[in-house]
Design a protein around this motif. Structure first.
Motif, PDB file in Angstrom:
ATOM      1  N   VAL A  16     -79.918  30.483  12.743  1.00 59.20           N
ATOM      2  CA  VAL A  16     -78.644  29.870  12.345  1.00 59.20           C
ATOM      3  C   VAL A  16     -77.608  30.199  13.411  1.00 59.20           C
ATOM      4  CG1 VAL A  16     -76.840  29.781  10.593  1.00 59.20           C
ATOM      5  CG2 VAL A  16     -79.227  30.110   9.904  1.00 59.20           C
ATOM      6  N   CYS A  17     -76.999  29.173  13.997  1.00 63.24           N
ATOM      7  CA  CYS A  17     -75.993  29.420  15.024  1.00 63.24           C
ATOM      8  C   CYS A  17     -74.900  28.364  14.974  1.00 63.24           C
ATOM      9  CB  CYS A  17     -76.626  29.478  16.409  1.00 63.24           C
ATOM     10  SG  CYS A  17     -77.397  27.949  16.956  1.00 63.24           S
ATOM     11  N   VAL A  18     -73.707  28.809  15.310  1.00 57.69           N
ATOM     12  CA  VAL A  18     -72.542  27.934  15.401  1.00 57.69           C
ATOM     13  C   VAL A  18     -71.806  28.315  16.681  1.00 57.69           C
ATOM     14  CG1 VAL A  18     -70.332  27.310  14.349  1.00 57.69           C
ATOM     15  CG2 VAL A  18     -72.341  27.651  12.895  1.00 57.69           C
ATOM     16  N   LEU A  19     -71.451  27.340  17.488  1.00 56.79           N
ATOM     17  CA  LEU A  19     -70.709  27.628  18.721  1.00 56.79           C
ATOM     18  C   LEU A  19     -69.354  28.250  18.384  1.00 56.79           C
ATOM     19  CD1 LEU A  19     -71.413  24.476  20.923  1.00 56.79           C
ATOM     20  CD2 LEU A  19     -72.506  26.721  21.036  1.00 56.79           C
ATOM     21  N   PRO A  20     -68.847  29.122  19.252  1.00 59.45           N
ATOM     22  CA  PRO A  20     -67.570  29.794  18.972  1.00 59.45           C
ATOM     23  C   PRO A  20     -66.429  28.842  18.605  1.00 59.45           C
ATOM     24  CG  PRO A  20     -68.614  30.794  20.878  1.00 59.45           C
ATOM     25  CD  PRO A  20     -69.453  29.590  20.512  1.00 59.45           C
ATOM     26  N   ALA A  21     -66.357  27.680  19.236  1.00 58.42           N
ATOM     27  CA  ALA A  21     -65.262  26.735  18.973  1.00 58.42           C
ATOM     28  C   ALA A  21     -65.254  26.220  17.541  1.00 58.42           C
ATOM     29  CB  ALA A  21     -65.338  25.561  19.943  1.00 58.42           C
ATOM     30  N   ALA A  22     -66.410  26.288  16.853  1.00 61.95           N
ATOM     31  CA  ALA A  22     -66.489  25.759  15.491  1.00 61.95           C
ATOM     32  C   ALA A  22     -66.509  26.856  14.428  1.00 61.95           C
ATOM     33  CB  ALA A  22     -67.728  24.881  15.344  1.00 61.95           C
ATOM     34  N   ARG A  23     -66.467  28.107  14.849  1.00 63.60           N
ATOM     35  CA  ARG A  23     -66.470  29.198  13.876  1.00 63.60           C
ATOM     36  C   ARG A  23     -65.134  29.243  13.139  1.00 63.60           C
ATOM     37  NH1 ARG A  23     -69.312  33.308  18.065  1.00 63.60           N
ATOM     38  NH2 ARG A  23     -71.256  32.116  18.193  1.00 63.60           N
ATOM     39  N   GLY A  24     -65.219  29.525  11.853  1.00 64.52           N
ATOM     40  CA  GLY A  24     -64.014  29.591  11.041  1.00 64.52           C
ATOM     41  C   GLY A  24     -63.540  28.235  10.543  1.00 64.52           C
ATOM     42  N   THR A  25     -64.301  27.181  10.833  1.00 64.57           N
ATOM     43  CA  THR A  25     -63.904  25.827  10.421  1.00 64.57           C
ATOM     44  C   THR A  25     -64.581  25.385   9.130  1.00 64.57           C
ATOM     45  OG1 THR A  25     -65.708  24.725  11.605  1.00 64.57           O
ATOM     46  CG2 THR A  25     -63.656  25.144  12.853  1.00 64.57           C
ATOM     47  N   GLY A  26     -65.533  26.176   8.632  1.00 63.25           N
ATOM     48  CA  GLY A  26     -66.320  25.776   7.477  1.00 63.25           C
ATOM     49  C   GLY A  26     -67.635  25.118   7.856  1.00 63.25           C
ATOM     50  N   LEU A  27     -67.840  24.873   9.153  1.00 61.27           N
ATOM     51  CA  LEU A  27     -69.064  24.221   9.595  1.00 61.27           C
ATOM     52  C   LEU A  27     -70.290  25.080   9.289  1.00 61.27           C
ATOM     53  CD1 LEU A  27     -69.716  21.982  12.510  1.00 61.27           C
ATOM     54  CD2 LEU A  27     -71.117  24.021  12.421  1.00 61.27           C
ATOM     55  N   GLY A  28     -70.206  26.387   9.491  1.00 62.52           N
ATOM     56  CA  GLY A  28     -71.344  27.273   9.227  1.00 62.52           C
ATOM     57  C   GLY A  28     -71.745  27.261   7.762  1.00 62.52           C
ATOM     58  N   ALA A  29     -70.769  27.336   6.868  1.00 64.13           N
ATOM     59  CA  ALA A  29     -71.068  27.296   5.433  1.00 64.13           C
ATOM     60  C   ALA A  29     -71.645  25.945   5.051  1.00 64.13           C
ATOM     61  CB  ALA A  29     -69.811  27.597   4.625  1.00 64.13           C
ATOM     62  N   ALA A  30     -71.112  24.870   5.609  1.00 65.05           N
ATOM     63  CA  ALA A  30     -71.633  23.535   5.336  1.00 65.05           C
ATOM     64  C   ALA A  30     -73.068  23.410   5.846  1.00 65.05           C
ATOM     65  CB  ALA A  30     -70.736  22.472   5.970  1.00 65.05           C
TER      66      ALA A  30
END
Length: 139
Positions: free
Chosen positions: A69-83
């Motif tokens: 599971v990975c999310v680029l730093p620019a998208a962290r904190g946007t809810g993308l990881g939880a989605a």
């Protein structure tokens, strides 16, 4: 706009994993790349059409293991990881016979997965030089 779905674009997922695990976190290429990608379900999260996160689902018996599971730093904190995680769980629920989800969480991310309904079990262990703990959820 966030879009998350299973993908056959494994190359996009591998690019994201390289950026996060190998380049950012210092995991060796030998540890990151294994022989499990071909038989896996890959989830790709895009933001306005740009790949920003991914996850890999492996099925074994009644368990779906969510990994990489990975999310680029620019998208962290946007809810993308939880989605991304909710979409991965939904995909596992669609798989015949899968009644449980499991993952190995980096210890700093335990709270993130707990908020999604996972429960930590077992001891902390080392994976690629990073402390992890297993987490499970009944689907």
């Amino acid at each position: 706009m966030i879009h998350i779905a299973p993908t056959r674009d494994i190359a996009a997922c591998l690019r994201l994993r390289r950026a996060v695990f190998i380049e950012e976190q210092g995991v060796s290429e030998a540890e990151e790349l294994d022989n499990k990608d071909e038989g896996a379900i890959h989830m790709l999260a895009t933001l306005d059409g740009v790949p920003m996160g991914s996850a890999r689902l492996l099925l074994s018996g009644d368990t779906g293991k969510i990994g990489r599971v990975c999310v680029l730093p620019a998208a962290r904190g946007t809810g993308l990881g939880a989605a991304l995680m909710r979409a991965a769980l939904d995909e596992l629920r669609r798989q015949p016979g899968i009644t449980r989800a499991k993952l190995g969480s980096q210890t700093h991310a335990l709270g993130f997965y707990e908020r999604l309904g996972f429960v930590a079990e077992g001891p902390v262990y080392d994976d690629a030089g990073i402390p992890h703990r297993d987490m499970v959820m009944t689907l």
